[in-house]
Design a protein around this motif. Structure first.
Motif, PDB file in Angstrom:
ATOM      1  N   THR A 148      47.292  33.766  29.539  1.00 35.33           N
ATOM      2  CA  THR A 148      47.779  35.027  30.114  1.00 35.33           C
ATOM      3  C   THR A 148      47.525  35.068  31.623  1.00 35.33           C
ATOM      4  N   ALA A 149      46.425  34.426  32.077  1.00 35.42           N
ATOM      5  CA  ALA A 149      46.176  34.379  33.528  1.00 35.42           C
ATOM      6  C   ALA A 149      47.244  33.520  34.216  1.00 35.42           C
ATOM      7  N   MET A 150      47.595  32.397  33.601  1.00 35.33           N
ATOM      8  CA  MET A 150      48.619  31.529  34.204  1.00 35.33           C
ATOM      9  C   MET A 150      49.970  32.240  34.261  1.00 35.33           C
ATOM     10  N   ILE A 151      50.258  33.007  33.194  1.00 35.40           N
ATOM     11  CA  ILE A 151      51.525  33.747  33.174  1.00 35.40           C
ATOM     12  C   ILE A 151      51.636  34.635  34.413  1.00 35.40           C
ATOM     13  N   SER A 152      50.527  35.333  34.733  1.00 35.96           N
ATOM     14  CA  SER A 152      50.577  36.255  35.873  1.00 35.96           C
ATOM     15  C   SER A 152      50.740  35.502  37.189  1.00 35.96           C
ATOM     16  N   MET A 153      50.214  34.293  37.229  1.00 41.84           N
ATOM     17  CA  MET A 153      50.310  33.491  38.439  1.00 41.84           C
ATOM     18  C   MET A 153      51.744  33.008  38.665  1.00 41.84           C
ATOM     19  N   VAL A 154      52.349  32.509  37.589  1.00 39.01           N
ATOM     20  CA  VAL A 154      53.692  31.946  37.701  1.00 39.01           C
ATOM     21  C   VAL A 154      54.739  33.054  37.844  1.00 39.01           C
ATOM     22  N   PHE A 162      45.678  22.775  39.362  1.00 36.94           N
ATOM     23  CA  PHE A 162      44.416  22.417  38.680  1.00 36.94           C
ATOM     24  C   PHE A 162      44.104  23.331  37.499  1.00 36.94           C
ATOM     25  N   TYR A 163      44.532  24.600  37.609  1.00 37.24           N
ATOM     26  CA  TYR A 163      44.219  25.548  36.536  1.00 37.24           C
ATOM     27  C   TYR A 163      44.853  25.101  35.217  1.00 37.24           C
ATOM     28  N   SER A 164      46.093  24.597  35.320  1.00 34.42           N
ATOM     29  CA  SER A 164      46.766  24.172  34.086  1.00 34.42           C
ATOM     30  C   SER A 164      46.070  22.948  33.502  1.00 34.42           C
ATOM     31  N   PHE A 222      38.285  37.008  44.879  1.00 35.86           N
ATOM     32  CA  PHE A 222      39.748  37.016  44.929  1.00 35.86           C
ATOM     33  C   PHE A 222      40.342  36.344  43.704  1.00 35.86           C
ATOM     34  N   PHE A 223      39.791  35.185  43.389  1.00 38.55           N
ATOM     35  CA  PHE A 223      40.298  34.406  42.267  1.00 38.55           C
ATOM     36  C   PHE A 223      40.161  35.196  40.968  1.00 38.55           C
ATOM     37  N   LYS A 224      38.973  35.780  40.796  1.00 32.83           N
ATOM     38  CA  LYS A 224      38.686  36.507  39.566  1.00 32.83           C
ATOM     39  C   LYS A 224      39.635  37.659  39.330  1.00 32.83           C
ATOM     40  N   LEU A 225      39.877  38.446  40.389  1.00 35.59           N
ATOM     41  CA  LEU A 225      40.709  39.632  40.204  1.00 35.59           C
ATOM     42  C   LEU A 225      42.179  39.345  40.495  1.00 35.59           C
ATOM     43  N   SER A 226      42.545  38.078  40.590  1.00 32.90           N
ATOM     44  CA  SER A 226      43.943  37.671  40.836  1.00 32.90           C
ATOM     45  C   SER A 226      44.501  38.342  42.086  1.00 32.90           C
ATOM     46  N   LEU A 227      43.736  38.316  43.184  1.00 29.85           N
ATOM     47  CA  LEU A 227      44.151  39.045  44.376  1.00 29.85           C
ATOM     48  C   LEU A 227      44.597  38.111  45.498  1.00 29.85           C
ATOM     49  N   GLY A 228      45.317  38.687  46.452  1.00 30.35           N
ATOM     50  CA  GLY A 228      45.626  37.988  47.691  1.00 30.35           C
ATOM     51  C   GLY A 228      46.860  37.109  47.620  1.00 30.35           C
ATOM     52  N   MET A 229      47.544  37.071  46.488  1.00 27.98           N
ATOM     53  CA  MET A 229      48.745  36.236  46.423  1.00 27.98           C
ATOM     54  C   MET A 229      49.933  36.928  45.762  1.00 27.98           C
ATOM     55  N   GLY A 230      49.831  38.238  45.582  1.00 26.43           N
ATOM     56  CA  GLY A 230      51.010  38.957  45.083  1.00 26.43           C
ATOM     57  C   GLY A 230      51.056  39.159  43.578  1.00 26.43           C
ATOM     58  N   THR A 231      50.066  38.624  42.829  1.00 18.97           N
ATOM     59  CA  THR A 231      50.071  38.862  41.387  1.00 18.97           C
ATOM     60  C   THR A 231      49.975  40.349  41.092  1.00 18.97           C
ATOM     61  N   MET A 232      49.060  41.020  41.763  1.00 22.86           N
ATOM     62  CA  MET A 232      48.880  42.436  41.474  1.00 22.86           C
ATOM     63  C   MET A 232      49.992  43.286  42.107  1.00 22.86           C
ATOM     64  N   GLY A 261      44.382  40.983  31.374  1.00 19.02           N
ATOM     65  CA  GLY A 261      44.781  39.658  30.908  1.00 19.02           C
ATOM     66  C   GLY A 261      45.009  38.701  32.060  1.00 19.02           C
ATOM     67  N   SER A 262      45.454  39.238  33.194  1.00 16.88           N
ATOM     68  CA  SER A 262      45.597  38.396  34.383  1.00 16.88           C
ATOM     69  C   SER A 262      44.227  38.097  34.979  1.00 16.88           C
ATOM     70  N   ALA A 263      43.379  39.107  35.032  1.00 16.36           N
ATOM     71  CA  ALA A 263      42.073  38.928  35.683  1.00 16.36           C
ATOM     72  C   ALA A 263      41.137  38.049  34.859  1.00 16.36           C
ATOM     73  N   VAL A 264      41.064  38.313  33.555  1.00 18.99           N
ATOM     74  CA  VAL A 264      40.149  37.535  32.722  1.00 18.99           C
ATOM     75  C   VAL A 264      40.802  36.207  32.371  1.00 18.99           C
ATOM     76  N   GLY A 265      40.125  35.154  32.693  1.00 23.29           N
ATOM     77  CA  GLY A 265      40.687  33.842  32.388  1.00 23.29           C
ATOM     78  C   GLY A 265      39.614  32.802  32.589  1.00 23.29           C
ATOM     79  N   LEU A 266      40.033  31.627  32.995  1.00 25.46           N
ATOM     80  CA  LEU A 266      39.065  30.559  33.225  1.00 25.46           C
ATOM     81  C   LEU A 266      38.104  30.922  34.349  1.00 25.46           C
ATOM     82  N   GLY A 267      38.538  31.842  35.205  1.00 26.19           N
ATOM     83  CA  GLY A 267      37.654  32.302  36.278  1.00 26.19           C
ATOM     84  C   GLY A 267      36.352  32.861  35.739  1.00 26.19           C
ATOM     85  N   ASN A 268      36.421  33.656  34.670  1.00 27.25           N
ATOM     86  CA  ASN A 268      35.198  34.240  34.105  1.00 27.25           C
ATOM     87  C   ASN A 268      34.408  33.230  33.307  1.00 27.25           C
TER      88      ASN A 268
END
Ligand code: TRP
Length: 468
Positions: free
Chosen positions: A335-341, A113-115, A241-251, A30-37
């Motif tokens: 759900t992707a935004m939730i994981s980001m915030v 921008f995502y929001s 990175f963006f797609k898999l929600s990586l590099g910023m601590g989400t995972m 749910g974090s990975a799949v989002g507007l990125g895909n």
């Protein structure tokens, strides 16, 4: 629940975990799949020449994305902590905490921008319900294209409505976050992800029976390296990175909610694979439509919003399916935004001891205010340029192409070189229960030698030190 308590011994009592392996998989997906895909992957593929871009993207997922995802899960589950607290708990030099702080900066930049794009999706649910796209089926391809193009520019540049929709999107995120991880995130992701997949498949089937299907398919499958330069490689890497929600601590943060019996390597493979399948399907749904209706493949951020109404206009019950499609996409975006915030929220509650509700409201308010002021064409900074890019593009560029890969590089170096292989083996085999010693050794070598080297080469290339 008893199990979880045992696993959580030594960490604050109030910390939640996801309830099962399946819940972990769907929450992470749910974090990975989002507007990125659905939004970004097709338009970047279009703008960067098609097949060759996809191939580079796949290499980035395999050699950089998956290894870093495992490393983030490792850090999170091992310490049961937030992206900054991880390095305190591991007694690492305090400089490593920069990973967590950079991650939070990325979270804000992406959310600005995502929001806004999520707001466009919400607006399209409403437009579809209102029947704005009903007349399309009676028009010629050329006329239909003109209608969807003007509908899109109206939706994003109106004086009021883009702001309202962005505010609605962020409020939904804030509400779910206030409800907490397990109740909020699990419930939403587990049921709805499969439905979205079915709808995308419906789009693909219709798209592949259009006149422009062969051309669209060839565009995705033709590997032509003549258009590939350093910036294309960097874009593919940034997208991975963006797609898999990586590099910023989400995972890291999600990993901290995993149960102790979860197979971290397997989960990473499953998530990366499923996410890639969804992206490729979105590409297959979009490009035949692009070529059939004469849209520009390099059309940019509007691509999704123009093609999807067109493809559904050619299907029976098209309007209902269209409503459903945008509804589910809005859920995926949410759900992707939730994981980001969530990354920022846990930092505030655990490190700064703020109440969860206060942390959610404070941070989402900043995201909304700065986001609304900067990203819309009709906002006060709408026409401002930094380094020749709009705020929208530069937030995207700074986060995806700079901060996330640097965060990823530091995470790979930390887990690759500062964590002992004995510790890594213990955690990745769930204290010896999984017999995956060889796999973990291979993984450790890739994380030490391949992943950082690739990231480093791309950086050198981008700053012009190395050309190939
Ligand atoms: N992966 C999400 C998407 O594809 C976006 C996202 C969620 C994200 N959390 C993130 C991107 C953390 C980077 C970092 O839409």
């Amino acid at each position: 629940m008893k199990n979880d308590e045992k696993f959580l011994a030594g960490s604050p009592k109030s910390r939640e975990t996801f309830s099962s392996g399946l819940a972990i998989f769907f929450a992470t997906l749910g974090s990975a799949v989002g507007l990125g895909n659905i939004w970004k992957f097709p338009y970047l593929t279009g703008a960067n020449g098609g097949g060759a871009f996809i191939l580079i993207y796949l290499v980035c997922i395999a050699l950089v994305g998956v290894p870093i995802m495992v490393a983030e899960f490792y850090l999170g589950r091992k310490t049961r902590s937030n992206a900054v607290g991880v390095f305190r708990k591991l007694k690492a030099s305090k400089y490593w905490r920069v990973i967590g702080f950079m991650g939070m900066a990325s979270s804000f930049l992406i959310m600005f921008f995502y929001s806004a794009v999520a707001g466009w999706v919400y607006a399209y649910v409403f437009k579809a319900i209102r029947g704005d796209f009903r007349g399309l089926s009676g028009l010629s391809f050329e006329q239909a294209r003109l209608v969807v193009e003007s509908q899109f520019s109206e939706a994003v540049s109106g004086p009021v409505s883009p702001f309202v929709w962005q505010a609605i999107a962020i409020s939904v995120v804030a509400l779910i976050l206030c409800a907490g991880v397990k109740k909020g995130i699990e419930r939403v992701t587990k049921t709805l992800m499969p439905v979205l997949l079915v709808l995308i498949v419906v789009c693909v089937i219709r798209a592949l029976t259009l006149e422009g299907a062969t051309e669209g398919f060839n565009f995705l499958a033709r590997v032509d390296f003549s258009k590939v330069d350093a910036s294309v490689v960097l874009t593919a890497l940034g997208l991975a990175f963006f797609k898999l929600s990586l590099g910023m601590g989400t995972m890291i943060t999600y990993g901290s909610y995993f149960t102790s019996d979860n197979n971290l390597i397997k989960t990473s493979f499953h998530v990366a694979l499923s996410d890639t399948v969804v992206s490729l399907l979105a590409g297959l749904a979009v490009f035949p439509v692009v070529f059939t209706f004469g849209l520009a493949p390099e059309g940019g951020p509007g691509l999704l919003f123009q093609t999807i109404p067109l493809v559904f206009s050619l299907l029976p019950f098209g309007n209902i399916l269209l409503i459903l499609f945008f509804l589910l996409t809005s859920i995926a975006a949410t759900t992707a935004m939730i994981s980001m915030v969530e990354v920022v929220v846990v930092f505030f509650t655990e490190e700064l001891k703020m109440k969860r509700t206060t942390a959610v409201l404070l941070n989402t308010s900043v995201m909304l205010i700065v986001g609304a002021l900067t990203v819309h064409p009709s906002s006060i900074f709408g026409s401002a340029r930094i380094f020749g890019k709009s705020f929208f593009d530069s937030f995207d560029y700074m986060s995806s192409n700079i901060l996330l890969p640097i965060g990823g590089l530091l995470i790979a170096i930390y887990v690759g070189y500062r964590v002992s292989s004995a510790n890594l083996k213990l955690e990745l085999s769930n204290q010896g229960i999984l017999k995956n010693g060889r796999l973990v050794s291979t993984y450790h070598s890739v994380l030490r030698y391949v992943t950082p080297l690739l990231l480093f080469l791309v950086f050198l290339n981008v700053i012009g030190v190395l050309t190939f």
